[in-house]
Design a protein around this motif. Structure first.
Motif, PDB file in Angstrom:
ATOM      1  N   LEU A  23       0.911  -1.193  -0.003  1.00 45.15           N
ATOM      2  CA  LEU A  23       0.058  -0.017   0.111  1.00 45.15           C
ATOM      3  C   LEU A  23       0.836   1.245  -0.116  1.00 45.15           C
ATOM      4  O   LEU A  23       0.447   2.219  -0.465  1.00 45.15           O
ATOM      5  CB  LEU A  23      -0.997   0.069   1.186  1.00 45.15           C
ATOM      6  CG  LEU A  23      -2.131  -1.173   1.279  1.00 45.15           C
ATOM      7  CD1 LEU A  23      -2.818  -1.069   2.569  1.00 45.15           C
ATOM      8  CD2 LEU A  23      -2.769  -1.241  -0.121  1.00 45.15           C
ATOM      9  N   GLU A  24       2.075   1.118   0.511  1.00 44.94           N
ATOM     10  CA  GLU A  24       2.972   2.504   0.369  1.00 44.94           C
ATOM     11  C   GLU A  24       4.330   1.758   0.195  1.00 44.94           C
ATOM     12  O   GLU A  24       4.614   0.726   0.774  1.00 44.94           O
ATOM     13  CB  GLU A  24       2.736   3.261   2.048  1.00 44.94           C
ATOM     14  CG  GLU A  24       1.734   3.963   1.816  1.00 44.94           C
ATOM     15  CD  GLU A  24       2.033   5.063   3.141  1.00 44.94           C
ATOM     16  OE1 GLU A  24       3.182   5.507   3.317  1.00 44.94           O
ATOM     17  OE2 GLU A  24       1.053   5.315   3.736  1.00 44.94           O
ATOM     18  N   GLY A  25       5.208   2.636  -0.223  1.00 47.80           N
ATOM     19  CA  GLY A  25       6.391   2.256  -0.203  1.00 47.80           C
ATOM     20  C   GLY A  25       6.766   1.153  -1.600  1.00 47.80           C
ATOM     21  O   GLY A  25       6.128   0.997  -2.285  1.00 47.80           O
ATOM     22  N   GLU A  26       8.222   0.698  -1.495  1.00 50.12           N
ATOM     23  CA  GLU A  26       8.407  -0.311  -2.449  1.00 50.12           C
ATOM     24  C   GLU A  26       8.646  -1.883  -1.970  1.00 50.12           C
ATOM     25  O   GLU A  26       9.288  -2.506  -2.880  1.00 50.12           O
ATOM     26  CB  GLU A  26       9.801   0.265  -3.098  1.00 50.12           C
ATOM     27  CG  GLU A  26       9.642   1.672  -4.014  1.00 50.12           C
ATOM     28  CD  GLU A  26      10.904   2.192  -4.218  1.00 50.12           C
ATOM     29  OE1 GLU A  26      11.746   1.444  -4.723  1.00 50.12           O
ATOM     30  OE2 GLU A  26      11.068   3.412  -4.620  1.00 50.12           O
ATOM     31  N   TRP A  27       8.198  -1.957  -0.772  1.00 51.75           N
ATOM     32  CA  TRP A  27       8.354  -3.314  -0.201  1.00 51.75           C
ATOM     33  C   TRP A  27       7.505  -4.214  -1.015  1.00 51.75           C
ATOM     34  O   TRP A  27       6.202  -4.010  -0.925  1.00 51.75           O
ATOM     35  CB  TRP A  27       8.204  -3.099   1.173  1.00 51.75           C
ATOM     36  CG  TRP A  27       8.249  -4.441   2.054  1.00 51.75           C
ATOM     37  CD1 TRP A  27       9.432  -5.478   1.926  1.00 51.75           C
ATOM     38  CD2 TRP A  27       7.676  -4.959   3.015  1.00 51.75           C
ATOM     39  NE1 TRP A  27       9.338  -6.328   2.687  1.00 51.75           N
ATOM     40  CE2 TRP A  27       8.248  -6.311   3.469  1.00 51.75           C
ATOM     41  CE3 TRP A  27       6.503  -4.544   3.581  1.00 51.75           C
ATOM     42  CZ2 TRP A  27       7.732  -6.962   4.569  1.00 51.75           C
ATOM     43  CZ3 TRP A  27       5.823  -5.357   4.645  1.00 51.75           C
ATOM     44  CH2 TRP A  27       6.428  -6.508   5.125  1.00 51.75           C
ATOM     45  N   ASN A  28       7.894  -5.066  -1.334  1.00 53.42           N
ATOM     46  CA  ASN A  28       7.085  -6.300  -2.181  1.00 53.42           C
ATOM     47  C   ASN A  28       7.574  -7.759  -1.934  1.00 53.42           C
ATOM     48  O   ASN A  28       7.887  -8.374  -2.954  1.00 53.42           O
ATOM     49  CB  ASN A  28       7.149  -5.967  -3.875  1.00 53.42           C
ATOM     50  CG  ASN A  28       5.980  -6.653  -4.368  1.00 53.42           C
ATOM     51  OD1 ASN A  28       4.951  -6.922  -4.043  1.00 53.42           O
ATOM     52  ND2 ASN A  28       6.227  -6.549  -5.654  1.00 53.42           N
ATOM     53  N   PRO A  29       7.281  -8.166  -0.542  1.00 53.68           N
ATOM     54  CA  PRO A  29       7.580  -9.560  -0.419  1.00 53.68           C
ATOM     55  C   PRO A  29       6.671 -10.427  -1.144  1.00 53.68           C
ATOM     56  O   PRO A  29       5.713 -10.180  -1.642  1.00 53.68           O
ATOM     57  CB  PRO A  29       7.615  -9.530   1.112  1.00 53.68           C
ATOM     58  CG  PRO A  29       6.575  -8.573   1.528  1.00 53.68           C
ATOM     59  CD  PRO A  29       6.954  -7.544   0.450  1.00 53.68           C
ATOM     60  N   HIS A  30       7.376 -11.654  -1.472  1.00 49.44           N
ATOM     61  CA  HIS A  30       6.510 -12.489  -2.098  1.00 49.44           C
ATOM     62  C   HIS A  30       5.433 -13.346  -1.033  1.00 49.44           C
ATOM     63  O   HIS A  30       4.558 -13.727  -1.573  1.00 49.44           O
ATOM     64  CB  HIS A  30       7.306 -13.715  -2.809  1.00 49.44           C
ATOM     65  CG  HIS A  30       8.076 -13.185  -3.975  1.00 49.44           C
ATOM     66  ND1 HIS A  30       9.463 -12.346  -4.062  1.00 49.44           N
ATOM     67  CD2 HIS A  30       7.992 -13.201  -5.401  1.00 49.44           C
ATOM     68  CE1 HIS A  30       9.810 -12.083  -5.040  1.00 49.44           C
ATOM     69  NE2 HIS A  30       8.857 -12.649  -5.914  1.00 49.44           N
ATOM     70  N   ARG A  31       6.044 -13.763  -0.311  1.00 50.05           N
ATOM     71  CA  ARG A  31       5.295 -14.383   0.756  1.00 50.05           C
ATOM     72  C   ARG A  31       5.537 -13.818   2.529  1.00 50.05           C
ATOM     73  O   ARG A  31       6.753 -13.435   2.549  1.00 50.05           O
ATOM     74  CB  ARG A  31       5.531 -15.914   0.903  1.00 50.05           C
ATOM     75  CG  ARG A  31       4.720 -16.738   1.672  1.00 50.05           C
ATOM     76  CD  ARG A  31       5.138 -18.277   1.665  1.00 50.05           C
ATOM     77  NE  ARG A  31       4.435 -19.182   2.557  1.00 50.05           N
ATOM     78  CZ  ARG A  31       3.288 -19.694   2.603  1.00 50.05           C
ATOM     79  NH1 ARG A  31       2.687 -19.664   1.486  1.00 50.05           N
ATOM     80  NH2 ARG A  31       2.885 -20.280   3.545  1.00 50.05           N
ATOM     81  N   ILE A  32       4.490 -13.707   3.219  1.00 54.02           N
ATOM     82  CA  ILE A  32       4.741 -13.235   4.577  1.00 54.02           C
ATOM     83  C   ILE A  32       4.106 -14.263   5.477  1.00 54.02           C
ATOM     84  O   ILE A  32       3.207 -14.764   5.371  1.00 54.02           O
ATOM     85  CB  ILE A  32       4.051 -11.916   4.720  1.00 54.02           C
ATOM     86  CG1 ILE A  32       4.319 -10.926   3.526  1.00 54.02           C
ATOM     87  CG2 ILE A  32       4.046 -11.276   6.113  1.00 54.02           C
ATOM     88  CD1 ILE A  32       3.615  -9.604   3.510  1.00 54.02           C
ATOM     89  N   ALA A  33       5.025 -14.211   6.738  1.00 52.55           N
ATOM     90  CA  ALA A  33       4.221 -15.174   7.786  1.00 52.55           C
ATOM     91  C   ALA A  33       4.501 -14.477   9.049  1.00 52.55           C
ATOM     92  O   ALA A  33       5.443 -13.528   9.060  1.00 52.55           O
ATOM     93  CB  ALA A  33       5.159 -16.453   7.971  1.00 52.55           C
TER      94      ALA A  33
END
Length: 99
Positions: free
Chosen positions: A46-56
């Motif tokens: 939603l903000e910034g450039e963080w784009n992880p593939h998977r989150i836990a």
């Protein structure tokens, strides 16, 4: 006492090998009173450039319990099954906030 959380981002590159890790990791988490709050699922930046593939996100009864889980011999052995199954795997422990 406040909860301890493990925040994890990863990119699974070998799903079959990663399944070996995930078959055993939940029992090690439970042994320290932990639980999964987030385990994959839909997400978007939603903000910034963080784009992880998977989150836990995992919650433990305390910060110290979360660290004890990670450093436990059983988890360290299970962790070996994950090696080579991800392009990256980042984990941070954070203390929860108690209002």
């Amino acid at each position: 006492m406040t909860y301890g959380y493990l925040l994890v981002t990863m990119n699974v590159s070998d799903p079959e090998r990663y399944k070996q890790y995930m078959a055993e990791a939940p029992n090690a988490v439970k042994a320290f009173g932990g639980e999964y709050l987030v385990r994959g699922g839909q997400h978007e930046t939603l903000e910034g450039e963080w784009n992880p593939h998977r989150i836990a996100v995992l919650r433990f009864p305390s910060y110290d319990k979360a660290k004890a889980f990670y450093h436990d011999e059983q988890y360290q052995q299970i962790r070996q099954k994950r090696l080579g199954a991800t392009d990256y795997f980042h984990m941070v422990v954070v203390e929860g906030y108690e209002a």
